[in-house]
Write a protein that holds these residues in place. Structure first.
Motif, mmCIF file in Angstrom:
data_model
loop_
_atom_site.group_PDB
_atom_site.id
_atom_site.type_symbol
_atom_site.label_atom_id
_atom_site.label_comp_id
_atom_site.label_asym_id
_atom_site.label_seq_id
_atom_site.Cartn_x
_atom_site.Cartn_y
_atom_site.Cartn_z
ATOM 1 N N TRP A 294 0.847 -1.194 0.000
ATOM 2 C CA TRP A 294 0.000 0.000 0.000
ATOM 3 C C TRP A 294 0.881 1.241 0.000
ATOM 4 O O TRP A 294 2.027 1.211 0.440
ATOM 5 C CB TRP A 294 -0.950 0.003 1.194
ATOM 6 C CG TRP A 294 -0.307 0.003 2.559
ATOM 7 C CD1 TRP A 294 0.126 -1.083 3.264
ATOM 8 C CD2 TRP A 294 -0.034 1.146 3.388
ATOM 9 N NE1 TRP A 294 0.651 -0.699 4.478
ATOM 10 C CE2 TRP A 294 0.565 0.663 4.584
ATOM 11 C CE3 TRP A 294 -0.235 2.520 3.238
ATOM 12 C CZ2 TRP A 294 0.960 1.515 5.618
ATOM 13 C CZ3 TRP A 294 0.159 3.372 4.266
ATOM 14 C CH2 TRP A 294 0.746 2.863 5.443
ATOM 15 N N MET A 295 0.341 2.307 -0.540
ATOM 16 C CA MET A 295 1.066 3.573 -0.573
ATOM 17 C C MET A 295 0.064 4.719 -0.578
ATOM 18 O O MET A 295 -1.133 4.522 -0.819
ATOM 19 C CB MET A 295 1.975 3.660 -1.801
ATOM 20 C CG MET A 295 1.244 3.654 -3.123
ATOM 21 S SD MET A 295 2.358 3.803 -4.546
ATOM 22 C CE MET A 295 2.882 5.500 -4.349
ATOM 23 N N VAL A 296 0.569 5.924 -0.325
ATOM 24 C CA VAL A 296 -0.288 7.107 -0.213
ATOM 25 C C VAL A 296 0.220 8.199 -1.151
ATOM 26 O O VAL A 296 1.430 8.394 -1.309
ATOM 27 C CB VAL A 296 -0.308 7.622 1.248
ATOM 28 C CG1 VAL A 296 -0.972 8.990 1.344
ATOM 29 C CG2 VAL A 296 -1.023 6.620 2.148
ATOM 30 N N TYR A 297 -0.721 8.902 -1.775
ATOM 31 C CA TYR A 297 -0.391 10.020 -2.659
ATOM 32 C C TYR A 297 -1.360 11.162 -2.356
ATOM 33 O O TYR A 297 -2.575 10.951 -2.284
ATOM 34 C CB TYR A 297 -0.523 9.599 -4.124
ATOM 35 C CG TYR A 297 -0.122 10.667 -5.116
ATOM 36 C CD1 TYR A 297 1.206 10.840 -5.483
ATOM 37 C CD2 TYR A 297 -1.073 11.513 -5.684
ATOM 38 C CE1 TYR A 297 1.582 11.823 -6.386
ATOM 39 C CE2 TYR A 297 -0.711 12.493 -6.591
ATOM 40 C CZ TYR A 297 0.616 12.642 -6.938
ATOM 41 O OH TYR A 297 0.987 13.626 -7.831
ATOM 42 N N THR A 298 -0.817 12.362 -2.171
ATOM 43 C CA THR A 298 -1.643 13.541 -1.893
ATOM 44 C C THR A 298 -1.428 14.581 -2.976
ATOM 45 O O THR A 298 -0.284 14.899 -3.323
ATOM 46 C CB THR A 298 -1.292 14.152 -0.520
ATOM 47 O OG1 THR A 298 -1.632 13.223 0.512
ATOM 48 C CG2 THR A 298 -2.055 15.450 -0.289
ATOM 49 N N ASP A 299 -2.529 15.110 -3.516
ATOM 50 C CA ASP A 299 -2.409 16.157 -4.525
ATOM 51 C C ASP A 299 -3.422 17.266 -4.273
ATOM 52 O O ASP A 299 -4.293 17.160 -3.400
ATOM 53 C CB ASP A 299 -2.535 15.589 -5.941
ATOM 54 C CG ASP A 299 -3.928 15.072 -6.252
ATOM 55 O OD1 ASP A 299 -4.662 14.731 -5.305
ATOM 56 O OD2 ASP A 299 -4.294 15.003 -7.437
ATOM 57 N N TYR A 300 -3.275 18.341 -5.054
ATOM 58 C CA TYR A 300 -4.116 19.528 -4.908
ATOM 59 C C TYR A 300 -5.357 19.374 -5.775
ATOM 60 O O TYR A 300 -5.258 19.197 -6.996
ATOM 61 C CB TYR A 300 -3.317 20.769 -5.310
ATOM 62 C CG TYR A 300 -4.102 22.056 -5.235
ATOM 63 C CD1 TYR A 300 -4.415 22.623 -4.005
ATOM 64 C CD2 TYR A 300 -4.541 22.691 -6.391
ATOM 65 C CE1 TYR A 300 -5.148 23.796 -3.931
ATOM 66 C CE2 TYR A 300 -5.266 23.866 -6.325
ATOM 67 C CZ TYR A 300 -5.571 24.416 -5.094
ATOM 68 O OH TYR A 300 -6.299 25.574 -5.021
ATOM 69 N N THR A 301 -6.534 19.456 -5.150
ATOM 70 C CA THR A 301 -7.772 19.172 -5.872
ATOM 71 C C THR A 301 -8.068 20.188 -6.970
ATOM 72 O O THR A 301 -8.634 19.845 -8.008
ATOM 73 C CB THR A 301 -8.968 19.127 -4.900
ATOM 74 O OG1 THR A 301 -9.032 20.366 -4.169
ATOM 75 C CG2 THR A 301 -8.818 17.989 -3.912
ATOM 76 N N GLY A 302 -7.674 21.446 -6.764
ATOM 77 C CA GLY A 302 -8.002 22.491 -7.727
ATOM 78 C C GLY A 302 -7.332 22.333 -9.076
ATOM 79 O O GLY A 302 -7.732 22.977 -10.053
ATOM 80 N N LEU A 303 -6.298 21.497 -9.151
ATOM 81 C CA LEU A 303 -5.602 21.272 -10.418
ATOM 82 C C LEU A 303 -5.672 19.812 -10.855
ATOM 83 O O LEU A 303 -5.060 19.437 -11.851
ATOM 84 C CB LEU A 303 -4.129 21.695 -10.289
ATOM 85 C CG LEU A 303 -3.874 23.196 -10.147
ATOM 86 C CD1 LEU A 303 -2.431 23.455 -9.718
ATOM 87 C CD2 LEU A 303 -4.168 23.918 -11.460
ATOM 88 N N ARG A 304 -6.410 19.026 -10.111
ATOM 89 C CA ARG A 304 -6.385 17.577 -10.325
ATOM 90 C C ARG A 304 -6.827 17.184 -11.731
ATOM 91 O O ARG A 304 -6.141 16.435 -12.422
ATOM 92 C CB ARG A 304 -7.268 16.893 -9.288
ATOM 93 C CG ARG A 304 -7.012 15.406 -9.192
ATOM 94 C CD ARG A 304 -7.725 14.795 -8.016
ATOM 95 N NE ARG A 304 -7.003 13.646 -7.532
ATOM 96 C CZ ARG A 304 -7.575 12.671 -6.852
ATOM 97 N NH1 ARG A 304 -8.859 12.723 -6.587
ATOM 98 N NH2 ARG A 304 -6.859 11.648 -6.436
ATOM 99 N N ASP A 305 -7.970 17.672 -12.167
ATOM 100 C CA ASP A 305 -8.482 17.280 -13.482
ATOM 101 C C ASP A 305 -7.586 17.782 -14.609
ATOM 102 O O ASP A 305 -7.261 17.042 -15.545
ATOM 103 C CB ASP A 305 -9.906 17.802 -13.673
ATOM 104 C CG ASP A 305 -10.906 17.103 -12.764
ATOM 105 O OD1 ASP A 305 -10.581 16.002 -12.266
ATOM 106 O OD2 ASP A 305 -11.995 17.662 -12.542
ATOM 107 N N ARG A 306 -7.173 19.034 -14.511
ATOM 108 C CA ARG A 306 -6.377 19.615 -15.592
ATOM 109 C C ARG A 306 -4.967 19.031 -15.664
ATOM 110 O O ARG A 306 -4.358 18.997 -16.737
ATOM 111 C CB ARG A 306 -6.301 21.138 -15.415
ATOM 112 C CG ARG A 306 -7.594 21.863 -15.740
ATOM 113 C CD ARG A 306 -7.495 23.344 -15.441
ATOM 114 N NE ARG A 306 -7.539 23.614 -14.010
ATOM 115 C CZ ARG A 306 -7.304 24.817 -13.474
ATOM 116 N NH1 ARG A 306 -6.987 25.837 -14.263
ATOM 117 N NH2 ARG A 306 -7.381 24.995 -12.172
ATOM 118 N N MET A 307 -4.450 18.566 -14.534
ATOM 119 C CA MET A 307 -3.093 18.017 -14.501
ATOM 120 C C MET A 307 -3.084 16.493 -14.423
ATOM 121 O O MET A 307 -2.063 15.883 -14.099
ATOM 122 C CB MET A 307 -2.340 18.607 -13.308
ATOM 123 C CG MET A 307 -1.948 20.064 -13.480
ATOM 124 S SD MET A 307 -0.626 20.279 -14.701
ATOM 125 C CE MET A 307 0.778 19.669 -13.757
#
Length: 226
Positions: free
Chosen positions: A46-59
């Protein structure tokens, strides 16, 4: 398996899709992924990844604007790796619970991984880090050859959020490292790699990074420090 993880984590995800548990905190989206080994179906990790929601779709084509968080293996090895951790836990037979040592690892490192990134500003600083950042027994993955891409993402994030402090830190680092070669290409400079990534990010997001694109020139004009 996912139900056992949720119980051990003590935090309810907003969604569960197979082995993917999604958690949302403010502007951050954190995904805990559980997967079986491709060749040995009796092993998982298992692993974890955190990203910024405001750019998620575009990036999305670039994996989002985020960071991977790793944890020690069952042997206690806490050496950062350039690849995702190998499947090293035995998959429980039938509906059997996770082995005690595996459950203990999820309880110990899961919450720390889920809350590793504090907010969007902290995410930007993690993207700018030169080395792996360790907190509470887990660490953010930071590969040296991804430095230009991560710096361009940090500026992208700063401009999306209006975070001048983050952009100031990113531009300062860019000015300090701009003329360094990017391994293993002695004629390819850090600023040129930033320019190449920024063009792609600007096209994907519509955010103005034209000043970074100018860094590809022989006589570059660095962005002003805000």
């Amino acid at each position: 398996m996912a139900d056992q993880f949720v119980e051990l984590l003590g935090t309810a995800p907003v969604s569960v899709d197979g082995g993917k548990l999604t958690f949302v905190r403010g502007s951050l989206c954190t995904m805990l992924s559980i997967w079986k080994d491709r060749y040995d179906r009796s092993a998982f990790s298992w692993m974890v990844y955190t990203d910024y929601t405001g750019l998620r779709d575009r990036m999305d084509d670039f994996g989002g604007v985020g960071i991977r968080i790793d944890h020690p293996t069952p042997t206690g090895d806490a050496s950062p790796s350039s690849i995702p951790p190998a499947a090293c836990y035995p998959w429980p037979a039938g509906s059997a619970p996770l082995a005690p040592e595996i459950a203990a690892g999820v309880t110990r490192y899961g919450p720390a991984s889920l809350h590793f990134v504090r907010d969007s500003h902290d995410l930007g600083l993690l993207l700018l880090a030169d080395t792996h950042v360790h907190r509470e027994g887990v660490w953010s993955f930071t590969s040296a050859n991804s430095g230009p891409a991560r710096l361009a993402q940090a500026i992208l994030l700063a401009r999306q959020c209006g975070d001048q402090e983050l952009e100031r830190a990113a531009v300062t680092k860019l000015r300090n490292r701009g003329e360094e070669p990017v391994a293993p290409y002695p004629d390819y400079l850090f600023r040129q790699a930033v320019a190449d990534w920024s063009r792609q990010y600007a096209k994907a997001t519509g955010i103005d990074l034209s000043d970074l694109a100018k860094l590809k020139r022989k006589r570059p004009q660095y962005p002003e420090i805000p």
